[in-house]
Design a protein around this motif. Structure first.
Motif, PDB file in Angstrom:
ATOM      1  N   LEU A 197       0.826  -1.217   0.000  1.00 42.06           N
ATOM      2  CA  LEU A 197       0.000   0.000   0.000  1.00 42.06           C
ATOM      3  C   LEU A 197       0.858   1.264   0.000  1.00 42.06           C
ATOM      4  N   GLY A 198       2.160   1.083   0.184  1.00 40.96           N
ATOM      5  CA  GLY A 198       3.062   2.229   0.203  1.00 40.96           C
ATOM      6  C   GLY A 198       3.188   2.870   1.567  1.00 40.96           C
ATOM      7  N   ALA A 199       2.979   2.083   2.625  1.00 42.83           N
ATOM      8  CA  ALA A 199       3.014   2.631   3.983  1.00 42.83           C
ATOM      9  C   ALA A 199       4.348   3.287   4.323  1.00 42.83           C
ATOM     10  N   ARG A 200       5.419   2.821   3.706  1.00 41.02           N
ATOM     11  CA  ARG A 200       6.745   3.396   3.990  1.00 41.02           C
ATOM     12  C   ARG A 200       6.819   4.882   3.614  1.00 41.02           C
TER      13      ARG A 200
ATOM     14  N   LEU B 211       3.417  -1.190  11.131  1.00 42.27           N
ATOM     15  CA  LEU B 211       3.741   0.195  10.760  1.00 42.27           C
ATOM     16  C   LEU B 211       5.095   0.608  11.333  1.00 42.27           C
ATOM     17  N   SER B 212       5.356   0.164  12.553  1.00 43.63           N
ATOM     18  CA  SER B 212       6.632   0.461  13.191  1.00 43.63           C
ATOM     19  C   SER B 212       7.782  -0.201  12.431  1.00 43.63           C
TER      20      SER B 212
ATOM     21  N   ASN C 206       5.371   8.566  12.815  1.00 36.73           N
ATOM     22  CA  ASN C 206       4.388   9.170  13.720  1.00 36.73           C
ATOM     23  C   ASN C 206       3.131   8.303  13.738  1.00 36.73           C
ATOM     24  N   ILE C 207       3.071   7.372  14.681  1.00 38.03           N
ATOM     25  CA  ILE C 207       1.961   6.412  14.733  1.00 38.03           C
ATOM     26  C   ILE C 207       1.041   6.748  15.902  1.00 38.03           C
TER      27      ILE C 207
ATOM     28  N   ARG D  83       4.556  -0.118  23.724  1.00 38.77           N
ATOM     29  CA  ARG D  83       5.727  -0.988  23.642  1.00 38.77           C
ATOM     30  C   ARG D  83       5.906  -1.574  22.245  1.00 38.77           C
ATOM     31  N   THR D  84       4.805  -1.634  21.506  1.00 31.67           N
ATOM     32  CA  THR D  84       4.863  -2.197  20.158  1.00 31.67           C
ATOM     33  C   THR D  84       5.332  -1.179  19.131  1.00 31.67           C
ATOM     34  N   GLY D  85       5.253   0.101  19.479  1.00 36.03           N
ATOM     35  CA  GLY D  85       5.748   1.115  18.542  1.00 36.03           C
ATOM     36  C   GLY D  85       4.872   2.329  18.349  1.00 36.03           C
ATOM     37  N   ALA D  86       3.706   2.395  19.030  1.00 35.29           N
ATOM     38  CA  ALA D  86       2.853   3.578  18.897  1.00 35.29           C
ATOM     39  C   ALA D  86       3.504   4.773  19.588  1.00 35.29           C
TER      40      ALA D  86
END
Length: 222
Positions: free
Chosen positions: A66-69, A92-93, A99-100, A115-118
């Motif tokens: 989807l081009g998330a990068r 996403l992380s 910026n999540i 802890r997961t990256g948010a």
């Protein structure tokens, strides 16, 4: 700021929270890519967002396609399915999204997301519950909490300070709140200064700790 200078945002999960965020961002001029596993939701938002896709965003490969990068910001609005929420944030992380934002349904869920990256965790149901409770007592007309017991509120001028300039009523000293501004019927909002005279039916915007604001709103009589 023109629309072409606003960063595009990826919104994962188009339920009530994610959908509201996505539509608001679109109105603000952002390009928004919305993604959801429910084809009915994809269809519902197809005409409102820049692009909407039916996709499983718990899968890092799917997000990469989807081009998330290329997105600097993403919002994970998945709430009821905690596992899917955590997996989407993790994916996403892993893709380096800087910026999540993620919705959490409780504190434990929020800690896992962090802890997961948010980078930012929000508790919309909890905040709305607090907001409704604060407004139900009818002392406050509007209320914004900043999560550390500090708040800004709109309220009818307490009778204890009506007819007095702010320098005389000493709101900060006596009630531990700061009057930021005053809205008078038929007049523009004015920023409060020490000689601002408070009149009957004035609406005040004040800041301070929540319990101090509520106590201030309840003041009657000189």
């Amino acid at each position: 700021m023109s629309a072409d200078t606003r960063n595009p945002v990826l919104v994962v999960g188009l339920g009530r929270f994610g959908g509201s965020v996505a539509r608001t961002l679109e109105r603000m001029g952002h390009e928004v890519l919305g993604a959801d596993t429910d084809p009915a939701r994809v269809q519902e938002y197809a005409g409102d967002l820049t692009q909407v896709v039916e996709a499983d965003c718990t899968d890092v490969k799917c997000l990469d396609k989807l081009g998330a990068r290329s997105f600097t910001s993403a919002v994970v609005g998945i709430g009821s399915d905690i596992e899917a929420s955590v997996l989407a944030v993790l994916a996403l992380s892993d893709l380096g999204v800087a910026n999540i934002w993620a919705k959490a349904i409780n504190e434990k869920h929020g800690r896992i997301l962090e802890r997961t990256g948010a980078h930012h965790v929000v508790f919309p149901e909890e905040k709305m519950g607090e907001r409704v409770a604060r407004l139900l007592n009818e002392r406050l007309l509007d209320f914004i909490s900043f999560g550390d017991e500090f708040a800004i509120a709109k309220l009818a001028a307490p009778t204890a300070i009506v007819g007095l300039p702010l320098i005389t009523s000493e709101c900060r000293k006596k009630f531990d709140v700061t009057v930021i501004g005053v809205k008078r019927e038929g007049e523009d909002f004015i920023h409060a200064v020490p000689d601002t005279l408070i009149m009957p039916k004035d609406i005040l915007v004040v800041s301070g700790r929540v319990e101090k604001i509520e106590a201030f709103a309840a003041q009657h009589g000189h």
